[in-house]
Design a protein around this motif. Structure first.
Motif, PDB file in Angstrom:
ATOM      1  N   TYR A   1       0.810  -1.210   0.000  1.00 17.49           N
ATOM      2  CA  TYR A   1       0.000   0.000   0.000  1.00 17.49           C
ATOM      3  C   TYR A   1       0.852   1.272   0.000  1.00 17.49           C
ATOM      4  O   TYR A   1       0.330   2.374   0.050  1.00 17.49           O
ATOM      5  CB  TYR A   1      -0.927   0.017   1.217  1.00 17.49           C
ATOM      6  CG  TYR A   1      -1.758  -1.237   1.307  1.00 17.49           C
ATOM      7  CD1 TYR A   1      -2.810  -1.450   0.427  1.00 17.49           C
ATOM      8  CD2 TYR A   1      -1.458  -2.221   2.230  1.00 17.49           C
ATOM      9  CE1 TYR A   1      -3.554  -2.615   0.478  1.00 17.49           C
ATOM     10  CE2 TYR A   1      -2.202  -3.386   2.298  1.00 17.49           C
ATOM     11  CZ  TYR A   1      -3.245  -3.572   1.412  1.00 17.49           C
ATOM     12  OH  TYR A   1      -3.976  -4.728   1.464  1.00 17.49           O
ATOM     13  N   ALA A   2       2.172   1.117  -0.051  1.00 18.94           N
ATOM     14  CA  ALA A   2       3.081   2.260   0.063  1.00 18.94           C
ATOM     15  C   ALA A   2       2.872   3.300  -1.035  1.00 18.94           C
ATOM     16  O   ALA A   2       3.043   4.488  -0.787  1.00 18.94           O
ATOM     17  CB  ALA A   2       4.527   1.781   0.059  1.00 18.94           C
ATOM     18  N   SER A   3       2.514   2.870  -2.225  1.00 14.95           N
ATOM     19  CA  SER A   3       2.346   3.825  -3.326  1.00 14.95           C
ATOM     20  C   SER A   3       0.966   4.487  -3.316  1.00 14.95           C
ATOM     21  O   SER A   3       0.707   5.384  -4.103  1.00 14.95           O
ATOM     22  CB  SER A   3       2.577   3.122  -4.667  1.00 14.95           C
ATOM     23  OG  SER A   3       1.597   2.110  -4.853  1.00 14.95           O
ATOM     24  N   ARG A   4       0.106   4.064  -2.435  1.00 14.68           N
ATOM     25  CA  ARG A   4      -1.245   4.627  -2.342  1.00 14.68           C
ATOM     26  C   ARG A   4      -1.311   5.691  -1.255  1.00 14.68           C
ATOM     27  O   ARG A   4      -0.434   5.794  -0.408  1.00 14.68           O
ATOM     28  CB  ARG A   4      -2.252   3.522  -2.024  1.00 14.68           C
ATOM     29  CG  ARG A   4      -2.261   2.436  -3.063  1.00 14.68           C
ATOM     30  CD  ARG A   4      -3.300   1.426  -2.708  1.00 14.68           C
ATOM     31  NE  ARG A   4      -3.105   0.212  -3.483  1.00 14.68           N
ATOM     32  CZ  ARG A   4      -3.792  -0.881  -3.290  1.00 14.68           C
ATOM     33  NH1 ARG A   4      -4.710  -0.934  -2.358  1.00 14.68           N
ATOM     34  NH2 ARG A   4      -3.566  -1.947  -4.015  1.00 14.68           N
ATOM     35  N   ASP A   5      -2.377   6.439  -1.262  1.00 10.46           N
ATOM     36  CA  ASP A   5      -2.607   7.422  -0.212  1.00 10.46           C
ATOM     37  C   ASP A   5      -3.199   6.681   0.984  1.00 10.46           C
ATOM     38  O   ASP A   5      -4.418   6.526   1.091  1.00 10.46           O
ATOM     39  CB  ASP A   5      -3.550   8.512  -0.716  1.00 10.46           C
ATOM     40  CG  ASP A   5      -3.623   9.689   0.237  1.00 10.46           C
ATOM     41  OD1 ASP A   5      -2.650   9.914   0.974  1.00 10.46           O
ATOM     42  OD2 ASP A   5      -4.661  10.381   0.228  1.00 10.46           O
ATOM     43  N   CYS A   6      -2.342   6.213   1.862  1.00  2.00           N
ATOM     44  CA  CYS A   6      -2.729   5.317   2.950  1.00  2.00           C
ATOM     45  C   CYS A   6      -3.303   6.092   4.136  1.00  2.00           C
ATOM     46  O   CYS A   6      -2.614   6.905   4.756  1.00  2.00           O
ATOM     47  CB  CYS A   6      -1.511   4.498   3.380  1.00  2.00           C
ATOM     48  SG  CYS A   6      -1.823   3.385   4.745  1.00  2.00           S
ATOM     49  N   LEU A   7      -4.535   5.825   4.476  1.00  2.00           N
ATOM     50  CA  LEU A   7      -5.191   6.481   5.607  1.00  2.00           C
ATOM     51  C   LEU A   7      -4.472   6.169   6.917  1.00  2.00           C
ATOM     52  O   LEU A   7      -4.306   7.040   7.771  1.00  2.00           O
ATOM     53  CB  LEU A   7      -6.661   6.048   5.692  1.00  2.00           C
ATOM     54  CG  LEU A   7      -7.461   6.610   6.875  1.00  2.00           C
ATOM     55  CD1 LEU A   7      -7.501   8.135   6.821  1.00  2.00           C
ATOM     56  CD2 LEU A   7      -8.851   6.019   6.895  1.00  2.00           C
TER      57      LEU A   7
END
Length: 154
Positions: free
Chosen positions: A105-111
């Motif tokens: 999930y590192a490349s996503r905008d992680c909540l």
């Protein structure tokens, strides 16, 4: 939240130096050595020396070499907040390292990453109303070991 060992030692050093000079108003600061501080807070000389260097760079304490040298708290440091001190000692890193091992999930905008950052800042904010002087005063007032050094940690 877990403070780093570096930050823990930084807080212990500030408290110990404050305890050494507590009530020493209008007199030159009592100086101590890194070796004595390391023994007082039950930590290795090498670790304490690194933390002392960082705190000196931050202007929290002064470290002078030579026969009349030693380590002591800067007068101006007493009005700094514990929250501010912790922010600097802990650094600006994230609560979780999304790259070790690489998180899918590192490349996503992680909540979660954003919420952890907000929680970390809330922790620091909760200590922004406490000064180093207030912490030293409270610690000395509640210590049965005033003037005897800090008890050793097993």
């Amino acid at each position: 939240m877990h403070l780093t060992r570096f930050t823990d030692l930084g807080l212990r050093l500030v408290l110990r130096l404050g305890e050494i000079n507590h009530g020493n108003v209008d007199k030159p600061a009592v100086r101590t050595t890194v070796a004595m501080l390391a023994e007082d807070i039950n930590a290795s000389y090498a670790h304490v020396a690194r933390v002392v260097a960082t705190l000196a760079d931050m202007g929290v304490l002064r470290s002078e070499r030579g026969r009349a040298g030693g380590v002591y708290l800067q007068d101006e440091a007493l009005q700094r907040t514990i929250g501010g001190l912790l922010r600097k000692l802990e650094g600006g890193g994230e609560m979780v390292n999304c790259m070790q091992p690489v998180c899918p999930y590192a490349s996503r905008d992680c909540l979660l990453r954003h919420r952890l950052a907000a929680a970390k800042e809330a922790f620091f904010v909760s200590l922004d109303d406490l000064t180093i002087a207030e912490l030293i005063d409270a610690t000395v007032a509640n210590s049965p070991h005033v003037g005897l050094g800090m008890p050793k940690v097993s």
